[in-house]
Design a protein around this motif. Structure first.
Motif, PDB file in Angstrom:
ATOM      1  N   VAL A 129      -6.877  -9.605   5.479  1.00 31.04           N
ATOM      2  CA  VAL A 129      -6.452 -10.549   4.449  1.00 31.04           C
ATOM      3  C   VAL A 129      -4.932 -10.628   4.431  1.00 31.04           C
ATOM      4  O   VAL A 129      -4.246  -9.603   4.524  1.00 31.04           O
ATOM      5  CB  VAL A 129      -6.960 -10.082   3.063  1.00 31.04           C
ATOM      6  CG1 VAL A 129      -6.441 -10.983   1.964  1.00 31.04           C
ATOM      7  CG2 VAL A 129      -8.486 -10.038   3.053  1.00 31.04           C
ATOM      8  N   ARG A 130      -4.404 -11.857   4.337  1.00 27.72           N
ATOM      9  CA  ARG A 130      -2.954 -11.973   4.209  1.00 27.72           C
ATOM     10  C   ARG A 130      -2.519 -11.284   2.923  1.00 27.72           C
ATOM     11  O   ARG A 130      -2.979 -11.608   1.832  1.00 27.72           O
ATOM     12  CB  ARG A 130      -2.525 -13.442   4.180  1.00 27.72           C
ATOM     13  CG  ARG A 130      -1.002 -13.581   4.005  1.00 27.72           C
ATOM     14  CD  ARG A 130      -0.522 -15.028   4.032  1.00 27.72           C
ATOM     15  NE  ARG A 130       0.911 -15.050   3.792  1.00 27.72           N
ATOM     16  CZ  ARG A 130       1.513 -15.584   2.732  1.00 27.72           C
ATOM     17  NH1 ARG A 130       0.799 -16.199   1.813  1.00 27.72           N
ATOM     18  NH2 ARG A 130       2.822 -15.541   2.601  1.00 27.72           N
ATOM     19  N   GLY A 131      -1.598 -10.317   3.072  1.00 32.80           N
ATOM     20  CA  GLY A 131      -1.141  -9.576   1.918  1.00 32.80           C
ATOM     21  C   GLY A 131       0.335  -9.269   2.011  1.00 32.80           C
ATOM     22  O   GLY A 131       0.787  -8.674   2.988  1.00 32.80           O
ATOM     23  N   ILE A 132       1.090  -9.688   0.995  1.00 28.31           N
ATOM     24  CA  ILE A 132       2.524  -9.426   0.932  1.00 28.31           C
ATOM     25  C   ILE A 132       2.838  -8.848  -0.436  1.00 28.31           C
ATOM     26  O   ILE A 132       2.191  -9.184  -1.429  1.00 28.31           O
ATOM     27  CB  ILE A 132       3.348 -10.717   1.150  1.00 28.31           C
ATOM     28  CG1 ILE A 132       2.879 -11.813   0.190  1.00 28.31           C
ATOM     29  CG2 ILE A 132       3.237 -11.190   2.585  1.00 28.31           C
ATOM     30  CD1 ILE A 132       3.728 -13.062   0.194  1.00 28.31           C
ATOM     31  N   ALA A 133       3.833  -7.960  -0.505  1.00 26.72           N
ATOM     32  CA  ALA A 133       4.249  -7.357  -1.767  1.00 26.72           C
ATOM     33  C   ALA A 133       3.029  -6.844  -2.532  1.00 26.72           C
ATOM     34  O   ALA A 133       2.212  -6.105  -1.976  1.00 26.72           O
ATOM     35  CB  ALA A 133       5.053  -8.364  -2.586  1.00 26.72           C
ATOM     36  N   ALA A 134       2.881  -7.263  -3.800  1.00 26.67           N
ATOM     37  CA  ALA A 134       1.773  -6.764  -4.612  1.00 26.67           C
ATOM     38  C   ALA A 134       0.419  -7.148  -4.029  1.00 26.67           C
ATOM     39  O   ALA A 134      -0.576  -6.425  -4.216  1.00 26.67           O
ATOM     40  CB  ALA A 134       1.891  -7.309  -6.033  1.00 26.67           C
ATOM     41  N   TYR A 135       0.362  -8.244  -3.288  1.00 23.00           N
ATOM     42  CA  TYR A 135      -0.907  -8.700  -2.731  1.00 23.00           C
ATOM     43  C   TYR A 135      -1.394  -7.804  -1.599  1.00 23.00           C
ATOM     44  O   TYR A 135      -2.593  -7.768  -1.306  1.00 23.00           O
ATOM     45  CB  TYR A 135      -0.780 -10.148  -2.274  1.00 23.00           C
ATOM     46  CG  TYR A 135      -0.572 -11.084  -3.439  1.00 23.00           C
ATOM     47  CD1 TYR A 135      -1.618 -11.381  -4.301  1.00 23.00           C
ATOM     48  CD2 TYR A 135       0.675 -11.629  -3.713  1.00 23.00           C
ATOM     49  CE1 TYR A 135      -1.438 -12.212  -5.393  1.00 23.00           C
ATOM     50  CE2 TYR A 135       0.874 -12.463  -4.801  1.00 23.00           C
ATOM     51  CZ  TYR A 135      -0.190 -12.746  -5.643  1.00 23.00           C
ATOM     52  OH  TYR A 135       0.001 -13.560  -6.731  1.00 23.00           O
ATOM     53  N   ALA A 136      -0.484  -7.093  -0.962  1.00 21.85           N
ATOM     54  CA  ALA A 136      -0.899  -6.109   0.033  1.00 21.85           C
ATOM     55  C   ALA A 136      -1.634  -4.962  -0.652  1.00 21.85           C
ATOM     56  O   ALA A 136      -2.662  -4.469  -0.149  1.00 21.85           O
ATOM     57  CB  ALA A 136       0.313  -5.590   0.805  1.00 21.85           C
ATOM     58  N   GLU A 137      -1.126  -4.554  -1.809  1.00 23.21           N
ATOM     59  CA  GLU A 137      -1.781  -3.481  -2.562  1.00 23.21           C
ATOM     60  C   GLU A 137      -3.129  -3.944  -3.103  1.00 23.21           C
ATOM     61  O   GLU A 137      -4.099  -3.174  -3.130  1.00 23.21           O
ATOM     62  CB  GLU A 137      -0.885  -3.013  -3.706  1.00 23.21           C
ATOM     63  CG  GLU A 137       0.489  -2.512  -3.273  1.00 23.21           C
ATOM     64  CD  GLU A 137       0.414  -1.360  -2.296  1.00 23.21           C
ATOM     65  OE1 GLU A 137      -0.559  -0.572  -2.366  1.00 23.21           O
ATOM     66  OE2 GLU A 137       1.318  -1.243  -1.440  1.00 23.21           O
TER      67      GLU A 137
END
Length: 272
Positions: free
Chosen positions: A71-79
């Motif tokens: 899943v594409r995840g950056i910053a808080a979305y990676a967590e």
């Protein structure tokens, strides 16, 4: 500015968070003001994007469905991805289409409009409408300090007097774009749906709990007052939620509230 992005998960209501972000940056965040000054910039307006959602290659409905997915995840979305049992992949929005098309990504992260604007609809036919929050923290309009200072008070008022209309137009246009894309792409085979209730509950709970992690990351990045900023975001979120509940969310009312609560209060008689 990057630190503010850590609170994007709270942006499930862009009208609320647009008010929060503008009031925070312009009046209630000395660290934010200093950062802009360090870049020789007079901040004037910003807005919160419509919520991010997952655009997926297959239909995912439960938390278990995400386990092992990329899943594409950056910053808080990676967590968030890790919490769901997925593997976060750090790719840009532009790279995400190709990653979806090649199967490198199972789900991309972006607003509903990315089905069309970024061609995600060609590779991802399943869009989970449960909001994941949405990015906020980028300046919409600013001015070099010396340019702002060179204007007369009347000229500055001519700028600030139109900011509420500009910001309102931006966010309402984004909301309308999402609605139009759902109508258009439903006809071409994209399924827009809500996941099982447990998924939305999980995301909401994670967003609240993640604030402590966000503050810790702010401390690591050297933010001078990370807890104070987090507390102010929460306070303003309550304020703007109540304001809109009491006054309404139509375009005219929203523009009036932005002007009364924020943009009319920008100091135009003195240099910045």
């Amino acid at each position: 500015d990057t630190y503010l992005g850590e609170f994007s998960l709270l942006n499930d209501k862009p009208l609320v968070m647009t008010g929060v972000l503008n009031e925070l940056v312009l009046f209630n965040c000395p660290d934010c003001e200093q950062e802009y000054r360090d870049f020789n910039t007079r901040p004037l307006a910003t807005y919160a994007l419509t919520p991010y959602v997952y655009h997926c290659r297959e239909e995912l409905k439960t938390i278990d469905d995400f386990k092992g997915k990329r899943v594409r995840g950056i910053a808080a979305y990676a967590e968030l991805a890790r919490a769901l049992g997925a593997t976060p992949i750090n790719v840009s929005p532009d790279e995400a289409y190709e990653a979806l098309d090649r199967g490198i990504l199972d789900c991309a992260l972006h607003s509903v409009a990315a089905q069309k604007a970024r061609s995600y609809g060609e590779a991802a036919k399943f869009v989970i409408l449960d909001p994941l929050g949405g990015f906020f923290g980028a300046s919409t309009m600013n001015m070099r300090i010396e340019k702002w200072n060179s204007l007369t008070p009347d000229q500055r008022k001519a700028v600030t007097g139109n900011l509420a209309e500009m910001v309102t137009g931006a966010i309402f246009n984004y909301l309308k774009e999402d609605e139009d894309v759902i109508d258009e792409y439903t006809k071409t085979g994209t399924k827009f749906y809500h996941a099982d209730p447990e998924f939305a509950e999980f995301v909401s709970s994670f967003a609240q709990e993640y604030q402590d992690q966000a503050v810790a990351k702010g401390e690591e990045k050297g933010i001078a007052h990370p807890q104070e900023i987090a507390d102010e975001i929460s306070r303003l979120r309550e304020k703007w939620t109540k304001l809109l509940e009491e006054n309404g969310t139509d375009r005219e009312t929203y523009q009036r509230l932005l002007d009364e609560e924020i943009f009319s209060k920008i100091e135009t008689d003195a240099e910045y």
